[in-house]
Design an enzyme around this catalytic site. Structure first.
Site, PDB file in Angstrom:
ATOM      1  CE  LYS A 294      16.282  35.353  33.533  1.00 33.54           C
ATOM      2  NZ  LYS A 294      15.789  34.104  32.925  1.00 33.54           N
TER       3      LYS A 294
ATOM      4  CB  CYS B 217      13.296  34.798  26.501  1.00 34.37           C
ATOM      5  SG  CYS B 217      12.104  33.467  26.669  1.00 34.37           S
TER       6      CYS B 217
HETATM    7  N1  SAM Z   1      13.151  32.577  35.749  1.00 33.07           N
HETATM    8  C1  SAM Z   1      13.335  31.239  35.232  1.00 33.07           C
HETATM    9  C2  SAM Z   1      14.806  30.942  35.112  1.00 33.07           C
HETATM   10  O1  SAM Z   1      15.608  31.875  34.986  1.00 33.07           O
HETATM   11  O2  SAM Z   1      15.199  29.763  35.186  1.00 33.07           O
HETATM   12  C3  SAM Z   1      12.600  31.053  33.919  1.00 33.07           C
HETATM   13  C4  SAM Z   1      11.140  31.351  34.041  1.00 33.07           C
HETATM   14  S1  SAM Z   1      10.184  31.005  32.619  1.00 33.07           S
HETATM   15  C5  SAM Z   1      10.599  32.304  31.571  1.00 33.07           C
HETATM   16  C6  SAM Z   1       8.582  31.418  33.160  1.00 33.07           C
HETATM   17  C7  SAM Z   1       8.008  30.521  34.230  1.00 33.07           C
HETATM   18  O3  SAM Z   1       6.682  30.992  34.538  1.00 33.07           O
HETATM   19  C8  SAM Z   1       7.847  29.076  33.817  1.00 33.07           C
HETATM   20  O4  SAM Z   1       8.560  28.235  34.709  1.00 33.07           O
HETATM   21  C9  SAM Z   1       6.361  28.800  33.886  1.00 33.07           C
HETATM   22  O5  SAM Z   1       6.047  27.524  34.376  1.00 33.07           O
HETATM   23  C10 SAM Z   1       5.873  29.880  34.832  1.00 33.07           C
HETATM   24  N2  SAM Z   1       4.440  30.211  34.631  1.00 33.07           N
HETATM   25  C11 SAM Z   1       3.598  29.739  33.690  1.00 33.07           C
HETATM   26  N3  SAM Z   1       2.377  30.263  33.848  1.00 33.07           N
HETATM   27  C12 SAM Z   1       2.423  31.069  34.910  1.00 33.07           C
HETATM   28  C13 SAM Z   1       1.467  31.879  35.577  1.00 33.07           C
HETATM   29  N4  SAM Z   1       0.210  31.972  35.156  1.00 33.07           N
HETATM   30  N5  SAM Z   1       1.881  32.560  36.656  1.00 33.07           N
HETATM   31  C14 SAM Z   1       3.150  32.482  37.072  1.00 33.07           C
HETATM   32  N6  SAM Z   1       4.095  31.748  36.474  1.00 33.07           N
HETATM   33  C15 SAM Z   1       3.745  31.046  35.407  1.00 33.07           C
END
Ligand code: SAM
Length: 484
Positions: A120, A236
């Site tokens: 994104k 998702c």
């Molecule tokens: N937006 C990304 C993309 O389009 O490539 C995908 C993001 S993925 C759905 C969610 C992300 O949030 C992961 O990379 C994960 O490591 C991170 N995440 C995990 N725990 C988190 C936290 N407590 N606060 C913020 N981000 C976190």
């Protein structure tokens, strides 16, 4: 394709059957179908029309994403030379809808708070057209490195990549951003068809842990949004607790926000007020993407706006040689910022063959971090105390008495911006990406730094001398396999 639907968790199936009623059978049948594969062309490097003509793959447009296309799995575009050149990004088609709803604009300050691996963020950057500031943050350091590599590969110059927890980001950037994306970590039910580990990790306890974590992340995100700003929340997953539930809990605490009704693709379904206790007003204007209703996986998207008038984006100033930073901020900066001198400009013009106005025409300020020279977006605050992987566009590295151009610069350039450029054949490009030196190149009478391109897309730099092109493709990116 899921080989056996019995692999789906039983409690998940029971819940979905209860929620979906007459649609349950169609939903379940979607697990027996092949998933859809998507890629998104990079508007920073090409036009949509030119891209379609150049690509050797059979591509079908994704109706809800301007730059999105379906491809056939057997064509493996992730292994093509042009993938390394950042001509496109492999991305699940439904995931492309989120940035369409965010609607980023050139010149804005935008935060992608949960950004890795960068699908994104790179899409947002494409819409910003190099103007404004994109902060792409990922809390997990190893994932932040992948994000940073993708930002580089896609040739993005106005992005700062950092790795901080949301609460630290909120301390650093109070009421700073025009738009914020929270693409939250979730239980991933929408990816069951694509990702078997999401199936294995699923439990009802995991769903409620995710919902609580999402609310905590939103609580930090909101501190960074300007009055009048837009906050997009996406997951998702299908679980109502993590979608309509999280958004409703957030809105009950934040009366200064409202859900915005935005135009969207006819295949998107409305959010379901009946699926949660105490739904927030307007929850039906949030969006659900269902795998049995469209050609993509499951997603949820909500667009919220904070009340108030949005202040105008900062005027876009062109390149400053380390002077744009106010004196106070400069004193706070973590690293000595010796002003890079006219030496850089000389190097770019005389040794790199860049047009004389290339550097002065860039938006940003040139800053040194140790031996590394970057073009930092003008809107960026001091990086003191922030874990920054990439403070902007990496321009060059200072070596003993000489400069060496950065790989990121090659990917951000266009062939027409330098006269020291060489087009490689497919075979030469493959050899270059494997790290081999090249000899006997057509036009190989070049001397010194040369921008090496395939179909006009820069791949990296080489340094020509005595008929040989020394390979400067970064060692960490070299591939051992042969490309198709
Ligand atoms: N937006 C990304 C993309 O389009 O490539 C995908 C993001 S993925 C759905 C969610 C992300 O949030 C992961 O990379 C994960 O490591 C991170 N995440 C995990 N725990 C988190 C936290 N407590 N606060 C913020 N981000 C976190």
């Amino acid at each position: 394709m899921m080989e056996d639907r019995k692999q789906l968790p039983e409690a998940f199936c029971m819940r979905m059957e209860r929620l979906l009623g007459s649609e349950w059978e169609a939903f379940l049948a979607s697990y027996d179908k092949n998933r859809y594969y998507g890629l998104r062309m990079n508007p920073l490097k090409s036009s949509r029309e030119a891209f379609r003509e150049q690509m050797p793959f059979i591509l079908e447009p994704v109706s809800w994403a301007e730059e999105g296309f379906y491809y056939r799995a057997e064509e493996q575009p992730g292994k093509d030379v042009l993938h390394e050149a950042g001509a496109y990004y492999i991305q699940e088609p439904s995931a492309m809808a989120v940035v369409e709803i965010l609607d980023p604009q050139p010149g804005e300050c935008i935060l992608d708070l949960c950004a890795a691996p960068g699908g994104k963020s790179t899409q947002i950057a494409g819409r910003m057209r190099g103007e404004g500031l994109l902060v792409a943050n990922e809390v997990i350091p190893d994932r932040a490195k992948i994000l940073s590599r993708n930002v580089e590969r896609m040739g993005i110059g106005n992005c700062v990549v950092c790795s901080e927890p949301p609460e630290r980001m909120a301390e650093l950037f109070p009421a700073f951003f025009d738009r914020i994306l929270v693409d939250a970590p979730c239980s991933g039910e929408g990816m069951f068809r694509k990702d078997e580990t999401a199936v294995e990790q699923w439990s009802e306890a995991h769903v409620s842990m995710c919902a609580d974590r999402q609310l905590m992340i939103l609580e930090e995100a909101v501190k960074m949004l300007k009055p009048g700003g837009v906050l997009v929340y996406s997951t998702c997953t299908f679980a109502p607790e993590e979608n309509e539930g999280t958004v409703s809990r957030f809105l009950h605490k934040h009366g200064e926000f409202r859900i915005e009704e935005v135009p969207h693709d006819a295949a998107f379904a409305p959010g379901q007020a009946a699926w949660v206790d105490e739904p927030a007003p307007g929850i039906m204007h949030t969006m659900r993407l269902w795998p049995h209703r469209l050609k993509g996986e499951g997603h949820y998207i909500a667009r919220l706006r904070r009340e108030g008038a949005l202040s105008a984006p900062m005027p876009q100033r062109v390149c400053h040689m380390g002077k744009a930073q106010p004196a106070k901020a400069a004193r706070r900066a973590a690293v000595a910022q010796k002003e890079p001198t006219a030496e850089l400009q000389d190097f770019f013009v005389k040794e790199m063959g860049l047009t004389p106005d290339w550097l002065s025409g860039q938006r940003g300020r040139v800053q040194k971090f140790g031996e590394q020279i970057y073009l930092v977006p003008v809107q960026m605050i001091s990086i003191q105390g922030i874990k920054v992987l990439r403070p902007g566009l990496h321009l060059a590295t200072e070596k003993k008495n000489r400069l060496e151009p950065a790989h990121a610069l090659a990917l951000a350039l266009k062939g027409a911006q330098t006269d020291k450029v060489l087009e490689l054949s497919q075979e030469e490009a493959q050899r270059y990406l494997r790290g081999e030196s090249l000899s006997g190149l057509t036009g190989g009478e070049q001397k010194g730094w040369t921008l090496l391109c395939r179909q006009g897309y820069p791949l990296g730099f080489g340094k020509a001398s005595g008929g040989q092109m020394k390979n400067h493709y970064p060692k960490g990116l070299r591939r051992s396999y042969s490309y198709s």
